[in-house]
Structure formats: structure tokens, C-alpha cells
Design a protein around this motif. Structure first.
Motif, PDB file in Angstrom:
ATOM      1  N   ALA A   1     -43.478 -39.944  -3.062  1.00 46.62           N
ATOM      2  CA  ALA A   1     -43.726 -40.648  -4.325  1.00 46.62           C
ATOM      3  C   ALA A   1     -44.802 -39.938  -5.150  1.00 46.62           C
ATOM      4  O   ALA A   1     -44.621 -39.717  -6.356  1.00 46.62           O
ATOM      5  CB  ALA A   1     -44.137 -42.090  -4.046  1.00 46.62           C
ATOM      6  N   GLY A   2     -45.892 -39.577  -4.517  1.00 42.51           N
ATOM      7  CA  GLY A   2     -46.987 -38.927  -5.240  1.00 42.51           C
ATOM      8  C   GLY A   2     -46.586 -37.600  -5.851  1.00 42.51           C
ATOM      9  O   GLY A   2     -46.845 -37.341  -7.038  1.00 42.51           O
ATOM     10  N   SER A   3     -45.936 -36.765  -5.065  1.00 44.87           N
ATOM     11  CA  SER A   3     -45.511 -35.457  -5.587  1.00 44.87           C
ATOM     12  C   SER A   3     -44.422 -35.626  -6.640  1.00 44.87           C
ATOM     13  O   SER A   3     -44.408 -34.913  -7.651  1.00 44.87           O
ATOM     14  CB  SER A   3     -45.038 -34.541  -4.450  1.00 44.87           C
ATOM     15  N   GLY A   4     -43.551 -36.590  -6.442  1.00 46.24           N
ATOM     16  CA  GLY A   4     -42.495 -36.838  -7.418  1.00 46.24           C
ATOM     17  C   GLY A   4     -43.041 -37.295  -8.755  1.00 46.24           C
ATOM     18  O   GLY A   4     -42.662 -36.777  -9.808  1.00 46.24           O
ATOM     19  N   PHE A   5     -43.957 -38.257  -8.727  1.00 49.97           N
ATOM     20  CA  PHE A   5     -44.553 -38.729  -9.978  1.00 49.97           C
ATOM     21  C   PHE A   5     -45.347 -37.614 -10.648  1.00 49.97           C
ATOM     22  O   PHE A   5     -45.320 -37.461 -11.868  1.00 49.97           O
ATOM     23  CB  PHE A   5     -45.437 -39.953  -9.745  1.00 49.97           C
ATOM     24  N   ASN A   6     -46.037 -36.805  -9.855  1.00 45.73           N
ATOM     25  CA  ASN A   6     -46.817 -35.695 -10.394  1.00 45.73           C
ATOM     26  C   ASN A   6     -45.915 -34.664 -11.065  1.00 45.73           C
ATOM     27  O   ASN A   6     -46.209 -34.185 -12.161  1.00 45.73           O
ATOM     28  CB  ASN A   6     -47.651 -35.062  -9.279  1.00 45.73           C
TER      29      ASN A   6
ATOM     30  N   LYS B   1     -35.115 -41.526 -11.007  1.00 45.43           N
ATOM     31  CA  LYS B   1     -35.795 -41.394  -9.712  1.00 45.43           C
ATOM     32  C   LYS B   1     -37.136 -42.123  -9.746  1.00 45.43           C
ATOM     33  O   LYS B   1     -37.478 -42.842  -8.810  1.00 45.43           O
ATOM     34  CB  LYS B   1     -36.021 -39.906  -9.379  1.00 45.43           C
ATOM     35  N   ALA B   2     -37.874 -41.941 -10.839  1.00 46.23           N
ATOM     36  CA  ALA B   2     -39.194 -42.571 -10.971  1.00 46.23           C
ATOM     37  C   ALA B   2     -39.088 -44.095 -11.025  1.00 46.23           C
ATOM     38  O   ALA B   2     -39.961 -44.802 -10.503  1.00 46.23           O
ATOM     39  CB  ALA B   2     -39.911 -42.034 -12.207  1.00 46.23           C
ATOM     40  N   LYS B   3     -38.029 -44.616 -11.614  1.00 46.21           N
ATOM     41  CA  LYS B   3     -37.840 -46.072 -11.695  1.00 46.21           C
ATOM     42  C   LYS B   3     -37.510 -46.674 -10.326  1.00 46.21           C
ATOM     43  O   LYS B   3     -37.831 -47.827 -10.056  1.00 46.21           O
ATOM     44  CB  LYS B   3     -36.736 -46.421 -12.689  1.00 46.21           C
ATOM     45  N   ARG B   4     -36.852 -45.902  -9.470  1.00 46.71           N
ATOM     46  CA  ARG B   4     -36.472 -46.418  -8.146  1.00 46.71           C
ATOM     47  C   ARG B   4     -37.664 -46.493  -7.194  1.00 46.71           C
ATOM     48  O   ARG B   4     -37.709 -47.354  -6.324  1.00 46.71           O
ATOM     49  CB  ARG B   4     -35.391 -45.534  -7.523  1.00 46.71           C
ATOM     50  N   MET B   5     -38.592 -45.559  -7.334  1.00 44.93           N
ATOM     51  CA  MET B   5     -39.678 -45.450  -6.355  1.00 44.93           C
ATOM     52  C   MET B   5     -40.528 -46.713  -6.219  1.00 44.93           C
ATOM     53  O   MET B   5     -40.833 -47.119  -5.090  1.00 44.93           O
ATOM     54  CB  MET B   5     -40.573 -44.237  -6.653  1.00 44.93           C
ATOM     55  N   PRO B   6     -40.927 -47.383  -7.298  1.00 43.97           N
ATOM     56  CA  PRO B   6     -41.714 -48.609  -7.109  1.00 43.97           C
ATOM     57  C   PRO B   6     -40.955 -49.674  -6.302  1.00 43.97           C
ATOM     58  O   PRO B   6     -41.540 -50.358  -5.465  1.00 43.97           O
ATOM     59  CB  PRO B   6     -42.000 -49.094  -8.525  1.00 43.97           C
ATOM     60  N   PHE B   7     -39.652 -49.796  -6.552  1.00 45.35           N
ATOM     61  CA  PHE B   7     -38.869 -50.781  -5.801  1.00 45.35           C
ATOM     62  C   PHE B   7     -38.804 -50.408  -4.327  1.00 45.35           C
ATOM     63  O   PHE B   7     -38.939 -51.263  -3.454  1.00 45.35           O
ATOM     64  CB  PHE B   7     -37.456 -50.932  -6.379  1.00 45.35           C
TER      65      PHE B   7
ATOM     66  N   VAL C   1     -32.640 -59.803   7.569  1.00 50.44           N
ATOM     67  CA  VAL C   1     -33.396 -59.450   6.361  1.00 50.44           C
ATOM     68  C   VAL C   1     -33.850 -57.997   6.435  1.00 50.44           C
ATOM     69  O   VAL C   1     -33.729 -57.239   5.470  1.00 50.44           O
ATOM     70  CB  VAL C   1     -34.597 -60.401   6.159  1.00 50.44           C
ATOM     71  N   GLU C   2     -34.370 -57.591   7.596  1.00 44.88           N
ATOM     72  CA  GLU C   2     -34.861 -56.225   7.771  1.00 44.88           C
ATOM     73  C   GLU C   2     -33.726 -55.203   7.615  1.00 44.88           C
ATOM     74  O   GLU C   2     -33.889 -54.177   6.942  1.00 44.88           O
ATOM     75  CB  GLU C   2     -35.527 -56.057   9.135  1.00 44.88           C
ATOM     76  N   VAL C   3     -32.591 -55.479   8.219  1.00 51.03           N
ATOM     77  CA  VAL C   3     -31.458 -54.543   8.118  1.00 51.03           C
ATOM     78  C   VAL C   3     -30.992 -54.431   6.673  1.00 51.03           C
ATOM     79  O   VAL C   3     -30.771 -53.325   6.161  1.00 51.03           O
ATOM     80  CB  VAL C   3     -30.301 -54.962   9.057  1.00 51.03           C
ATOM     81  N   PHE C   4     -30.872 -55.558   5.984  1.00 46.66           N
ATOM     82  CA  PHE C   4     -30.439 -55.527   4.584  1.00 46.66           C
ATOM     83  C   PHE C   4     -31.437 -54.758   3.718  1.00 46.66           C
ATOM     84  O   PHE C   4     -31.053 -53.886   2.929  1.00 46.66           O
ATOM     85  CB  PHE C   4     -30.236 -56.947   4.041  1.00 46.66           C
ATOM     86  N   ALA C   5     -32.724 -55.065   3.862  1.00 41.40           N
ATOM     87  CA  ALA C   5     -33.754 -54.375   3.074  1.00 41.40           C
ATOM     88  C   ALA C   5     -33.799 -52.888   3.416  1.00 41.40           C
ATOM     89  O   ALA C   5     -34.011 -52.050   2.531  1.00 41.40           O
ATOM     90  CB  ALA C   5     -35.115 -55.022   3.313  1.00 41.40           C
ATOM     91  N   GLY C   6     -33.594 -52.560   4.676  1.00 34.27           N
ATOM     92  CA  GLY C   6     -33.546 -51.160   5.090  1.00 34.27           C
ATOM     93  C   GLY C   6     -32.372 -50.431   4.460  1.00 34.27           C
ATOM     94  O   GLY C   6     -32.501 -49.293   4.002  1.00 34.27           O
ATOM     95  N   LEU C   7     -31.218 -51.091   4.428  1.00 35.52           N
ATOM     96  CA  LEU C   7     -30.037 -50.491   3.788  1.00 35.52           C
ATOM     97  C   LEU C   7     -30.266 -50.269   2.290  1.00 35.52           C
ATOM     98  O   LEU C   7     -29.844 -49.246   1.733  1.00 35.52           O
ATOM     99  CB  LEU C   7     -28.802 -51.365   4.008  1.00 35.52           C
ATOM    100  N   VAL C   8     -30.943 -51.216   1.654  1.00 39.75           N
ATOM    101  CA  VAL C   8     -31.260 -51.058   0.231  1.00 39.75           C
ATOM    102  C   VAL C   8     -32.137 -49.821   0.039  1.00 39.75           C
ATOM    103  O   VAL C   8     -31.863 -48.994  -0.842  1.00 39.75           O
ATOM    104  CB  VAL C   8     -31.953 -52.326  -0.328  1.00 39.75           C
ATOM    105  N   ASN C   9     -33.179 -49.666   0.855  1.00 42.00           N
ATOM    106  CA  ASN C   9     -34.048 -48.494   0.705  1.00 42.00           C
ATOM    107  C   ASN C   9     -33.316 -47.194   1.031  1.00 42.00           C
ATOM    108  O   ASN C   9     -33.512 -46.190   0.354  1.00 42.00           O
ATOM    109  CB  ASN C   9     -35.317 -48.631   1.543  1.00 42.00           C
ATOM    110  N   ILE C  10     -32.482 -47.216   2.037  1.00 39.87           N
ATOM    111  CA  ILE C  10     -31.694 -46.020   2.363  1.00 39.87           C
ATOM    112  C   ILE C  10     -30.804 -45.652   1.175  1.00 39.87           C
ATOM    113  O   ILE C  10     -30.710 -44.479   0.801  1.00 39.87           O
ATOM    114  CB  ILE C  10     -30.861 -46.230   3.647  1.00 39.87           C
ATOM    115  N   PHE C  11     -30.171 -46.637   0.572  1.00 44.32           N
ATOM    116  CA  PHE C  11     -29.319 -46.394  -0.592  1.00 44.32           C
ATOM    117  C   PHE C  11     -30.115 -45.812  -1.755  1.00 44.32           C
ATOM    118  O   PHE C  11     -29.713 -44.809  -2.362  1.00 44.32           O
ATOM    119  CB  PHE C  11     -28.619 -47.697  -1.008  1.00 44.32           C
ATOM    120  N   LEU C  12     -31.257 -46.423  -2.071  1.00 44.15           N
ATOM    121  CA  LEU C  12     -32.064 -45.954  -3.203  1.00 44.15           C
ATOM    122  C   LEU C  12     -32.634 -44.561  -2.954  1.00 44.15           C
ATOM    123  O   LEU C  12     -32.645 -43.713  -3.861  1.00 44.15           O
ATOM    124  CB  LEU C  12     -33.185 -46.949  -3.496  1.00 44.15           C
ATOM    125  N   ILE C  13     -33.107 -44.316  -1.746  1.00 47.43           N
ATOM    126  CA  ILE C  13     -33.627 -42.979  -1.426  1.00 47.43           C
ATOM    127  C   ILE C  13     -32.498 -41.954  -1.463  1.00 47.43           C
ATOM    128  O   ILE C  13     -32.686 -40.833  -1.938  1.00 47.43           O
ATOM    129  CB  ILE C  13     -34.363 -42.987  -0.069  1.00 47.43           C
TER     130      ILE C  13
END
Length: 154
Positions: free
Chosen positions: A61-66, A79-85, A120-132
Motif C-alpha cells: 500500500a505504501g509503495s503503491g500510494f507513493n 488500484k488506489a481506491k481498492r487499497m483502503p477497503f 464471515v472470515e472466509v467471505f471477507a478473505g475471498l473479497v480481499n483476494i478478489f480485490l488484490i
């Protein structure tokens, strides 16, 4: 600048792979029905898992925003909009779930509450995997060298 790009790519790749390992290990251990294995997986996700994942996400996140500083490129903005989520999902959903599931597993409390939080953890993990994964895709597209055929006509 080159070192920043390398750090960004390596840390992002490790973060994505770490999340995929967490998810795979979780699903495998649950499918075996072996509660000792489930407890071991939950423990390993906390340590060393989070000690690998969190710094990688911070570097990514830090290097990407920089590197994106002031860019007008649509892919970079996306990409920058996804990182906070991704970060908020990790901080407020995935990390608390990991700690609580580890507590429940170590206490041998594999009831409704465990499986509700696990869902909940699996669903949230899948969301982050998708966004990343979307960020990786866009990053690859940004860094790809255009062949003469693909270069825009002037």
C-alpha cells in the motif's frame, strides 16, 4: 524508483499468496474434520501468518500510494481506491476473526459460533483476494511493454 517497484511487486505477490494459503489451509482443515488440524491452522494464521501478511500489505500500500502520487491514470486510480477497503476489511474483519477463531479452536469450541465467524472470515478473505487480484491484474497491465502493433498511432 526501481527498488520501490520491485518492493511493491514482491510484497503484493507475497500478500496475495499468503491469503491464498490461509484460505486453502482453512478449507482443507475443515474438510478433513480434524479439529486438532483446524486448531493448528488457526494458530499458524496468527503466527507466523499475520507477521508475514501485515508488513507485506503495508509495503504494498505504501509503495503503491507513493508511486501513484498525483497520477491521472484510471488503472492507478482504481488500484488506489481498492487499497483502503482491503486494509479496512483486514483490520476490522479478518484480524479480529483470526484472533477469535484461534481462541475458539484452542478452547475446543467448534459450535455454531465458530462456524458463523469462520463463514464471515472466509467471505471477507475471498473479497480481499478478489480485490488484490484486480490490483495485480491492473499492475501487470500497467507494467506490460507494448509491442509495436499495440502502440497507439500518433
Amino acid at each position: 524508483m526501481k527498488a520501490k517497484k520491485i518492493a511493491h511487486k514482491v510484497a503484493g505477490g507475497i500478500a496475495l499468496m499468503t491469503l491464498l494459503v490461509f484460505l486453502s489451509a482453512t478449507l482443507y482443515s475443515e474438510l478433513t474434520g480434524n479439529y486438532a488440524l483446524v486448531a493448528q491452522v488457526k494458530s499458524k494464521i496468527l503466527s507466523p501468518g499475520l507477521f508475514i501478511l501485515i508488513p507485506c500489505l503495508i509495503v504494498t500500500a505504501g509503495s503503491g500510494f507513493n508511486m501513484a502520487n498525483g497520477s491521472k491514470n484510471k488503472k492507478i486510480k482504481a488500484k488506489a481506491k481498492r487499497m483502503p477497503f482491503i486494509g479496512l476489511n483486514g483490520l476490522f474483519v479478518l484480524i479480529p476473526c483470526a484472533f477469535y477463531l484461534n481462541y475458539l479452536a484452542q478452547s475446543d469450541l467448534f459450535g455454531f459460533e465458530f462456524y458463523l465467524v469462520q463463514s464471515v472470515e472466509v467471505f471477507a478473505g475471498l473479497v480481499n483476494i478478489f480485490l488484490i487480484s484486480l490490483n495485480v491484474r491492473d499492475g501487470l497491465r500497467l507494467s506490460r511493454k507494448l509491442t509495436p502493433k499495440e502502440q497507439p498511432a500518433i
